[in-house]
Design a protein around this motif. Structure first.
Motif, PDB file in Angstrom:
ATOM      1  N   ARG A  50      14.490  -1.950  23.514  1.00 18.13           N
ATOM      2  CA  ARG A  50      14.505  -1.977  24.983  1.00 18.13           C
ATOM      3  C   ARG A  50      13.428  -1.091  25.608  1.00 18.13           C
ATOM      4  O   ARG A  50      13.304  -1.040  26.832  1.00 18.13           O
ATOM      5  N   PHE A  51      12.645  -0.411  24.780  1.00 18.10           N
ATOM      6  CA  PHE A  51      11.676   0.536  25.320  1.00 18.10           C
ATOM      7  C   PHE A  51      10.246   0.337  24.827  1.00 18.10           C
ATOM      8  O   PHE A  51       9.360   1.095  25.211  1.00 18.10           O
ATOM      9  N   ILE A  52      10.028  -0.661  23.966  1.00 17.79           N
ATOM     10  CA  ILE A  52       8.675  -0.992  23.521  1.00 17.79           C
ATOM     11  C   ILE A  52       8.497  -2.504  23.605  1.00 17.79           C
ATOM     12  O   ILE A  52       9.464  -3.255  23.497  1.00 17.79           O
ATOM     13  N   ALA A  53       7.269  -2.930  23.813  1.00 20.06           N
ATOM     14  CA  ALA A  53       6.974  -4.358  23.873  1.00 20.06           C
ATOM     15  C   ALA A  53       6.923  -4.933  22.462  1.00 20.06           C
ATOM     16  O   ALA A  53       6.611  -4.218  21.495  1.00 20.06           O
ATOM     17  N   LEU A  54       7.210  -6.212  22.332  1.00 24.70           N
ATOM     18  CA  LEU A  54       7.215  -6.855  21.025  1.00 24.70           C
ATOM     19  C   LEU A  54       5.872  -6.738  20.302  1.00 24.70           C
ATOM     20  O   LEU A  54       5.851  -6.387  19.109  1.00 24.70           O
ATOM     21  N   PRO A  55       4.728  -6.984  20.967  1.00 24.45           N
ATOM     22  CA  PRO A  55       3.449  -6.800  20.249  1.00 24.45           C
ATOM     23  C   PRO A  55       3.278  -5.370  19.736  1.00 24.45           C
ATOM     24  O   PRO A  55       2.731  -5.155  18.647  1.00 24.45           O
ATOM     25  N   GLN A  56       3.747  -4.402  20.493  1.00 22.63           N
ATOM     26  CA  GLN A  56       3.677  -3.002  20.074  1.00 22.63           C
ATOM     27  C   GLN A  56       4.555  -2.784  18.844  1.00 22.63           C
ATOM     28  O   GLN A  56       4.159  -2.092  17.901  1.00 22.63           O
ATOM     29  N   ALA A  57       5.736  -3.371  18.826  1.00 20.78           N
ATOM     30  CA  ALA A  57       6.636  -3.239  17.674  1.00 20.78           C
ATOM     31  C   ALA A  57       5.997  -3.810  16.413  1.00 20.78           C
ATOM     32  O   ALA A  57       6.054  -3.188  15.349  1.00 20.78           O
ATOM     33  N   LEU A  58       5.356  -4.960  16.542  1.00 18.01           N
ATOM     34  CA  LEU A  58       4.700  -5.580  15.383  1.00 18.01           C
ATOM     35  C   LEU A  58       3.561  -4.702  14.875  1.00 18.01           C
ATOM     36  O   LEU A  58       3.386  -4.528  13.660  1.00 18.01           O
ATOM     37  N   GLU A  59       2.799  -4.134  15.791  1.00 17.10           N
ATOM     38  CA  GLU A  59       1.715  -3.230  15.418  1.00 17.10           C
ATOM     39  C   GLU A  59       2.265  -1.984  14.707  1.00 17.10           C
ATOM     40  O   GLU A  59       1.691  -1.500  13.717  1.00 17.10           O
ATOM     41  N   MET A  60       3.390  -1.486  15.185  1.00 16.10           N
ATOM     42  CA  MET A  60       4.011  -0.316  14.578  1.00 16.10           C
ATOM     43  C   MET A  60       4.503  -0.616  13.162  1.00 16.10           C
ATOM     44  O   MET A  60       4.363   0.210  12.254  1.00 16.10           O
ATOM     45  N   VAL A  61       5.060  -1.796  12.959  1.00 19.16           N
ATOM     46  CA  VAL A  61       5.500  -2.188  11.615  1.00 19.16           C
ATOM     47  C   VAL A  61       4.300  -2.230  10.673  1.00 19.16           C
ATOM     48  O   VAL A  61       4.354  -1.705   9.556  1.00 19.16           O
ATOM     49  N   ASN A  62       3.210  -2.841  11.116  1.00 18.93           N
ATOM     50  CA  ASN A  62       2.000  -2.876  10.284  1.00 18.93           C
ATOM     51  C   ASN A  62       1.512  -1.469   9.959  1.00 18.93           C
ATOM     52  O   ASN A  62       1.159  -1.177   8.817  1.00 18.93           O
ATOM     53  N   THR A  63       1.494  -0.601  10.953  1.00 15.71           N
ATOM     54  CA  THR A  63       1.062   0.779  10.752  1.00 15.71           C
ATOM     55  C   THR A  63       1.963   1.483   9.746  1.00 15.71           C
ATOM     56  O   THR A  63       1.487   2.172   8.835  1.00 15.71           O
ATOM     57  N   PHE A  64       3.260   1.301   9.886  1.00 16.13           N
ATOM     58  CA  PHE A  64       4.235   1.923   8.991  1.00 16.13           C
ATOM     59  C   PHE A  64       3.982   1.505   7.542  1.00 16.13           C
ATOM     60  O   PHE A  64       3.974   2.338   6.627  1.00 16.13           O
TER      61      PHE A  64
ATOM     62  N   MET B 141      20.212   7.428  13.714  1.00 17.16           N
ATOM     63  CA  MET B 141      21.238   8.397  13.315  1.00 17.16           C
ATOM     64  C   MET B 141      22.062   7.873  12.140  1.00 17.16           C
ATOM     65  O   MET B 141      22.366   8.618  11.205  1.00 17.16           O
ATOM     66  N   THR B 142      22.401   6.597  12.194  1.00 15.84           N
ATOM     67  CA  THR B 142      23.187   5.984  11.122  1.00 15.84           C
ATOM     68  C   THR B 142      22.423   6.012   9.810  1.00 15.84           C
ATOM     69  O   THR B 142      22.958   6.421   8.772  1.00 15.84           O
ATOM     70  N   ALA B 143      21.174   5.596   9.840  1.00 13.42           N
ATOM     71  CA  ALA B 143      20.366   5.558   8.614  1.00 13.42           C
ATOM     72  C   ALA B 143      20.233   6.945   8.009  1.00 13.42           C
ATOM     73  O   ALA B 143      20.317   7.116   6.787  1.00 13.42           O
ATOM     74  N   ASN B 144      20.043   7.951   8.849  1.00  7.92           N
ATOM     75  CA  ASN B 144      19.819   9.317   8.351  1.00  7.92           C
ATOM     76  C   ASN B 144      21.072   9.976   7.782  1.00  7.92           C
ATOM     77  O   ASN B 144      20.988  11.081   7.242  1.00  7.92           O
ATOM     78  N   LYS B 145      22.199   9.327   7.839  1.00  9.50           N
ATOM     79  CA  LYS B 145      23.418   9.843   7.200  1.00  9.50           C
ATOM     80  C   LYS B 145      23.384   9.604   5.693  1.00  9.50           C
ATOM     81  O   LYS B 145      24.185  10.152   4.961  1.00  9.50           O
ATOM     82  N   HIS B 146      22.462   8.788   5.222  1.00  9.62           N
ATOM     83  CA  HIS B 146      22.366   8.442   3.803  1.00  9.62           C
ATOM     84  C   HIS B 146      21.453   9.403   3.053  1.00  9.62           C
ATOM     85  O   HIS B 146      20.480   9.919   3.606  1.00  9.62           O
ATOM     86  N   GLN B 147      21.759   9.603   1.778  1.00  5.56           N
ATOM     87  CA  GLN B 147      20.979  10.467   0.911  1.00  5.56           C
ATOM     88  C   GLN B 147      19.549   9.954   0.782  1.00  5.56           C
ATOM     89  O   GLN B 147      19.329   8.753   0.673  1.00  5.56           O
ATOM     90  N   ALA B 148      18.603  10.859   0.767  1.00  5.26           N
ATOM     91  CA  ALA B 148      17.181  10.553   0.528  1.00  5.26           C
ATOM     92  C   ALA B 148      16.575   9.613   1.556  1.00  5.26           C
ATOM     93  O   ALA B 148      15.533   9.016   1.309  1.00  5.26           O
ATOM     94  N   ILE B 149      17.216   9.463   2.694  1.00  2.00           N
ATOM     95  CA  ILE B 149      16.651   8.632   3.766  1.00  2.00           C
ATOM     96  C   ILE B 149      15.965   9.544   4.769  1.00  2.00           C
ATOM     97  O   ILE B 149      16.501  10.571   5.182  1.00  2.00           O
ATOM     98  N   ARG B 150      14.763   9.140   5.136  1.00  2.00           N
ATOM     99  CA  ARG B 150      14.019   9.806   6.193  1.00  2.00           C
ATOM    100  C   ARG B 150      13.644   8.718   7.198  1.00  2.00           C
ATOM    101  O   ARG B 150      12.563   8.139   7.146  1.00  2.00           O
ATOM    102  N   SER B 151      14.592   8.448   8.083  1.00  2.40           N
ATOM    103  CA  SER B 151      14.388   7.433   9.107  1.00  2.40           C
ATOM    104  C   SER B 151      13.732   8.076  10.317  1.00  2.40           C
ATOM    105  O   SER B 151      14.134   9.157  10.754  1.00  2.40           O
ATOM    106  N   ALA B 152      12.710   7.409  10.841  1.00  7.15           N
ATOM    107  CA  ALA B 152      11.970   7.934  11.988  1.00  7.15           C
ATOM    108  C   ALA B 152      12.080   6.994  13.175  1.00  7.15           C
ATOM    109  O   ALA B 152      11.749   5.811  13.063  1.00  7.15           O
ATOM    110  N   LEU B 153      12.559   7.513  14.286  1.00 10.88           N
ATOM    111  CA  LEU B 153      12.588   6.770  15.540  1.00 10.88           C
ATOM    112  C   LEU B 153      11.194   6.860  16.147  1.00 10.88           C
ATOM    113  O   LEU B 153      10.726   7.946  16.490  1.00 10.88           O
ATOM    114  N   CYS B 154      10.530   5.734  16.252  1.00  9.17           N
ATOM    115  CA  CYS B 154       9.141   5.726  16.721  1.00  9.17           C
ATOM    116  C   CYS B 154       8.997   4.861  17.969  1.00  9.17           C
ATOM    117  O   CYS B 154       9.679   3.849  18.118  1.00  9.17           O
ATOM    118  N   TRP B 155       8.095   5.259  18.838  1.00  5.41           N
ATOM    119  CA  TRP B 155       7.857   4.538  20.088  1.00  5.41           C
ATOM    120  C   TRP B 155       6.374   4.295  20.334  1.00  5.41           C
ATOM    121  O   TRP B 155       5.992   3.778  21.376  1.00  5.41           O
TER     122      TRP B 155
END
Length: 143
Positions: free
Chosen positions: A109-123, A73-87
């Motif tokens: 608190r809702f995703i495992a660390l290996p999953q987070a790393l995989e998501m960063v790579n995907t992003f 929510m905080t990030a999306n208050k900025h101009q030209a930002i398209r922040s996506a909450l992903c799980w």
């Protein structure tokens, strides 16, 4: 490539692992997050990430908090930002392909660390498809 990252106390472990992974790939990192676990306010660490993305100082941003909601929510208050909450990896891929997301928000608190790393790579590896999606993204107001 350069990435800005910010986190609150709930995201410190994830942030440290993400930064390590990014650096191991030769990706420069602007670290605006806390390195501790004492309670802090996520906007203090998210606004600088969004500002860097907004100004073109970095290619993308990553924000991490407990639920991912406050940071998103905080990030999306900025101009030209398209922040996506992903799980999931799939949601992350769609956020880039269909929405041209430029900040990834992770719920530590809702995703495992290996999953987070995989998501960063995907992003970082997924490109915006454009086409019919571009028309839709252009309808998101930036001012």
């Amino acid at each position: 490539m350069k990435i800005a990252i910010g986190n609150d106390h709930a995201g410190t472990e994830y942030k440290l692992a993400i930064v390590g992974m990014l650096k191991s790939k030769g990706i420069a990192v602007a670290n605006y997050g806390t390195d501790g676990t004492d309670s802090v306010d996520y906007p203090d660490f998210v606004h600088p990430v969004a500002e860097d993305v907004e100004k073109g100082n970095v290619d993308f941003g990553i924000v991490v908090c407990g639920s991912g909601n406050g940071a998103n929510m905080t990030a999306n208050k900025h101009q030209a930002i398209r922040s996506a909450l992903c799980w999931s990896k799939e949601i992350t891929k769609l956020a880039r392909e269909h929405n041209d997301a430029n900040i990834l928000s992770l719920p530590a608190r809702f995703i495992a660390l290996p999953q987070a790393l995989e998501m960063v790579n995907t992003f970082l590896e997924t490109t915006f498809e454009g086409g019919r999606h571009e028309r839709r993204v252009e309808k998101i107001p930036c001012s």
